[in-house]
Design an enzyme around this catalytic site. Structure first.
Site, PDB file in Angstrom:
ATOM      1  N   GLU A   1       0.779  -1.227   0.000  1.00 41.78           N
ATOM      2  CA  GLU A   1       0.000   0.000   0.000  1.00 41.78           C
ATOM      3  C   GLU A   1       0.819   1.290   0.000  1.00 41.78           C
ATOM      4  O   GLU A   1       0.417   2.280  -0.603  1.00 41.78           O
ATOM      5  CB  GLU A   1      -0.936   0.002   1.228  1.00 41.78           C
ATOM      6  CG  GLU A   1      -2.039  -1.033   1.170  1.00 41.78           C
ATOM      7  CD  GLU A   1      -3.034  -0.773   0.052  1.00 41.78           C
ATOM      8  OE1 GLU A   1      -3.428   0.385  -0.151  1.00 41.78           O
ATOM      9  OE2 GLU A   1      -3.383  -1.737  -0.642  1.00 41.78           O
TER      10      GLU A   1
ATOM     11  N   SER B   1     -55.683 -26.359  -1.063  1.00 40.77           N
ATOM     12  CA  SER B   1     -56.183 -27.536  -0.350  1.00 40.77           C
ATOM     13  C   SER B   1     -55.487 -27.787   0.975  1.00 40.77           C
ATOM     14  O   SER B   1     -55.976 -28.586   1.787  1.00 40.77           O
ATOM     15  CB  SER B   1     -56.040 -28.775  -1.240  1.00 40.77           C
ATOM     16  OG  SER B   1     -56.835 -28.645  -2.404  1.00 40.77           O
TER      17      SER B   1
END
Length: 823
Positions: free
Chosen positions: A105, A487
């Site tokens: 970095e 049902s």
């Protein structure tokens, strides 16, 4: 001579004078502009500097502890809050991790004052050469400023404040303090904040045990956390790791021997115990989110920082089995449906797959638009023929789809006659799925399904899967989808009939039933049996086994719709959602899967209403219990809602349905005699259900589209929902002994193979429904028994499922009831 020798000087003097005056003016203008610029910059600094945030959050760093949600057996299924992290002191972080971070970095971190001007120039040149942003110049200090205080929006104002805050941080904190904050704060994918949490998430070990190879892989993640972590994209993470290791060697952090050893070290991705791998060890997103909502109703936003722990009633083994069953059921349905073609297409230049970096970048972009869905993985077609389809996940992961079973599903897209948008060809974007021994191409499902299971004794929710993919939306179909039960609702009508004098042996007409427009007050109603199959007469038991609509309608007509409406509220159903009209016999009202499961629990536990609940107890950050559930328990006389004789008979009949009737697959595949249940299919197969139970566990499975439409001809509850239920129960019931029927309750007798209440013995019980008395031709439906309001209901329902939007609100102004799951 003298005069001639001086003439050039006299001629040049005006020119030099003009140039001098011009130069002076330029200098004055520049000085003026510089002064103005300096003045403006000073003014900007004067205005902006006081508005910079206080650094107290950095100098007194106290991370908030998130809300955590666990299963009943202590498996983490959810975290909500600022972040998930394990904070370490600077001296607790190994040097190899610090070196890897600096190499990846900001290698000049300890030399620059917050902004690396050398890096800025280098990045500018690289970006100019490539005519795109290939490099950045953000330093660790700048990232800390952004992570703590600023948004990621790309505006000049935000960038200006970032620069000022960077200078302020550098002036206030030491370099070690800044690096310490960065290593504990940075987001590293999959909810891991800080390298200590990432080490446990990706490698299952504390950061103190990290190797150079693993440190380099972790250090490569901040560049793009969603793409460079080893769970989401191992190939990309591995490539990034190679770059970081190279930088570590070049900067002297690794010797050549250490570098070579790190390059050769195999990377094993695994999670520490109790830590999510990718997401979580158990797919409990739906119950975790519901638990969060319930606790939020008590503590509001405080739940995200006070370290609360919710312990739910979820069983981790059953929850994962439910997730697998729902996924399998939805994918099976998707294979049965016609293949609609690829998800999309992308321009794939010839030979691009040989250009690793360009090809991987293209595939990364596709992942953003077409993200993976669990084990459905995004891929792009490289070539396609009727015998082989070659797809790519990355430049190095190429998959051949050539199994006949897989090719059969997509055959229509591989023929020479296939046209857009169905055709599969180079550049088609597809989803691939690994089966047992082969890969398949399968489109992302559009159908949905849900599953919920309850402990019958106290209503504890042990499984909750609210849809195919939680990441597609948090709409929980278990609690929010109000659908027609079809049902699967009939057993509640049959139960009411038992308490009105009917018996399982009562003979009921199965002939076609109809009402004229005059009888309904609106329009004619002509309900049908499934498959238009009718029989002259069936017993009530046979009618339930075969799920005959005509039988159910005549039973409700005999019982009385108003009585039945009152009766079903005992099971927890909403009166307003079950209108007192004959279509209620066919499940034309609306329920949620959770509500239906609660209703079936009454049949399973002896007749007691036990409201479902999800949260067992809640503790604070110190482990102190601050909330505990007090559920209703079966056996509590105050909780009894129906006659124990009714329960006994219904249990017997529903076991018969699961053995001989429409749900026979349940008995056939599970091989158990203590299973009862009922299928459900609504008009035009818009909803498919199976609700079933054993004496200790009830579960409900549902399948349908969020915006109701037909599942397709021949799709039923027994074919679409029952396989999900069986797949779940196979795991949930494993190792559990069968429970035989309990003793017959007093006041109930068995005569000629069937059951009779003492007050309704043979000769007194209702023997015939919808049938003429001997010698009486009698009509099938009596207009006088037609309930008021049926015309209005028919106008509303027309035999179709109630449309349900994913936001939980059906159209037409009706609002879904709020979730009512007590602690």
């Amino acid at each position: 001579m003298s005069s001639s020798s001086h003439s050039p000087s006299r001629q040049q003097a005006p020119a030099r004078s003009w140039l001098s005056r011009f130069a002076i003016k330029v200098i004055v203008v520049c000085v003026g502009l510089g002064a103005c610029g300096a003045l403006l910059m000073t003014l900007a600094l004067a205005l902006a500097w006081p508005n910079l945030p206080d650094l107290h959050a950095m100098t007194d760093y106290r991370p908030r502890i998130p809300l955590r949600v666990y299963t009943a057996d202590n498996v983490l299924i959810g975290e909500f809050g600022e972040e998930r992290r394990n904070v370490l002191r600077f001296d607790e972080i190994p040097d190899v991790m610090k070196s890897a971070i600096l190499a990846a970095e900001d290698d000049r971190f300890y030399q620059h004052g917050g902004i690396d001007w050398t890096g800025v120039i280098r990045a500018a040149i690289a970006n100019l050469v490539h005519m795109s942003k290939t490099q950045g110049a953000s330093t660790i200090t700048m990232q800390v400023a952004r992570n703590f205080y600023l948004s990621s929006e790309k505006t000049y104002t935000r960038k200006f404040y970032e620069l000022l805050l960077t200078f302020k941080i550098e002036a206030t904190l030491s370099k070690d303090q800044i690096l310490d904050l960065y290593m504990n704060q940075i987001f590293l994918g999959h909810r891991a904040y800080g390298f200590a949490a990432a080490s446990r998430t990706y490698f299952g070990k504390p950061l103190s045990e990290i190797t150079p190879a693993e440190a380099a892989m972790l250090a490569g993640i901040p560049k793009a956390p969603s793409r460079f972590n080893p769970i989401s994209n191992f190939d990309r993470a591995k490539a990034r790791q190679g770059y970081v290791l190279g930088r570590m060697r070049a900067l002297g952090y690794l010797t050549e021997a250490e570098y070579q050893a790190a390059v050769k070290q195999p990377i094993v991705v695994k999670s520490a115990a109790g830590t999510p791998t990718g997401r979580y060890a158990v797919h409990g997103e739906y119950p975790a989110e519901l638990a969060r909502q319930l606790l939020y109703g008590v503590y509001q936003d405080d739940i995200y920082s006070r370290g609360f722990n919710i312990y739910t009633t979820i069983n981790s083994k059953d929850q994962e089995a439910g997730y697998d069953a729902v996924r399998a059921g939805v994918l099976d349905y998707t294979r049965r449906a016609p293949f609609p073609g690829p998800e999309g297409s992308v321009d794939l230049p010839a030979g691009i797959e040989s250009k690793t970096e360009d090809f991987n970048t293209l595939l990364d972009d596709l992942q953003d638009k077409y993200p993976d869905s669990g084990d459905l993985l995004t891929a792009v077609v490289l070539s396609a023929s009727p015998t082989d389809v070659k797809v790519a996940r990355s430049a190095t992961q190429i998959v051949d789809i050539n199994d006949k079973r897989a090719l059969k599903v997509i055959a229509r897209a591989l023929t020479s006659k296939a046209k857009e948008p169905t055709r599969l060809e180079r550049g088609s974007v597809v989803y691939i799925h690994q089966m047992d021994g082969y890969w398949e191409i399968i489109n992302k499902p559009t159908v949905q399904a849900a599953l919920v299971s309850l402990r019958t004794q106290d209503g504890a929710i042990e499984t909750m899967v609210g849809g195919f993919d939680f990441e597609e939306g948090k709409f929980n179909r278990v609690t929010q989808a109000w659908r027609q039960p079809g049902s699967s609702f009939k057993p509640f009508i049959y139960a009411s009939a038992l308490e009105r004098g009917l018996t399982p042996a009562t003979q009921v007409s199965d002939e076609p039933f109809s009402l004229t427009a005059e009888q309904t007050g609106s329009k004619a109603w002509n309900p049908k049996n499934y498959g238009n199959a009718y029989e002259p007469v069936l017993t009530m038991r046979q009618g339930l086994y075969k799920s005959k609509n005509m039988v159910s309608i005549r039973i409700l007509q005999a019982v009385g719709p108003k009585y039945a409406q009152d009766y079903v509220t005992r099971f927890g159903f909403d009166r307003a959602r079950q209108p007192a009209v004959l279509p209620m016999a066919l499940g034309a009202g609306s329920v949620t899967p959770l509500q239906l499961a609660g209703g079936y629990a009454v049949f399973a536990n002896g007749g007691y209403r036990v409201p479902p609940y999800l949260i067992d107890h809640v503790t604070d950050s110190s482990g102190k219990v601050i909330m505990r559930a007090r559920p209703t328990v079966a056996g509590d006389t105050l909780a009894r809602v129906i006659d124990p004789r009714t329960v006994y008979v219904m249990d017997d009949m529903l076991r018969g349905v699961a053995t001989y009737g429409t749900g026979a697959r349940a008995h056939r595949e599970l091989g158990r005699n203590d299973v009862g249940g009922k299928t459900g299919t609504t008009n035009d197969s818009q909803d498919a259900w199976f609700a079933g139970f054993t004496p200790k566990l009830v579960a409900v499975a549902w399948m349908g589209f969020d915006q109701p439409k037909s599942l397709g001809q021949g799709e039923t509850g027994g074919g679409a929902a029952l396989p999900i239920w069986v797949g779940f129960m196979r795991t949930a019931l494993k190792g559990q002994p069968e429970t035989p029927p309990g003793p017959m309750p007093s006041g109930l007798k068995k005569v000629d193979g069937d059951y009779y209440f003492d007050e309704y013995p043979p000769g007194t019980a209702i023997a015939r429904v919808g049938l003429p008395a001997p010698g009486d031709p009698g009509p099938g439906a009596q207009p006088g028994n037609t309930p008021d309001g049926i015309g209005n209901l028919l106008n509303q329902l027309q035999g179709n499922a109630t449309p349900q939007k994913p936001n939980g609100n059906p159209p037409g102004g009706a609002v879904a009831h709020p979730v009512r799951v007590p602690f």
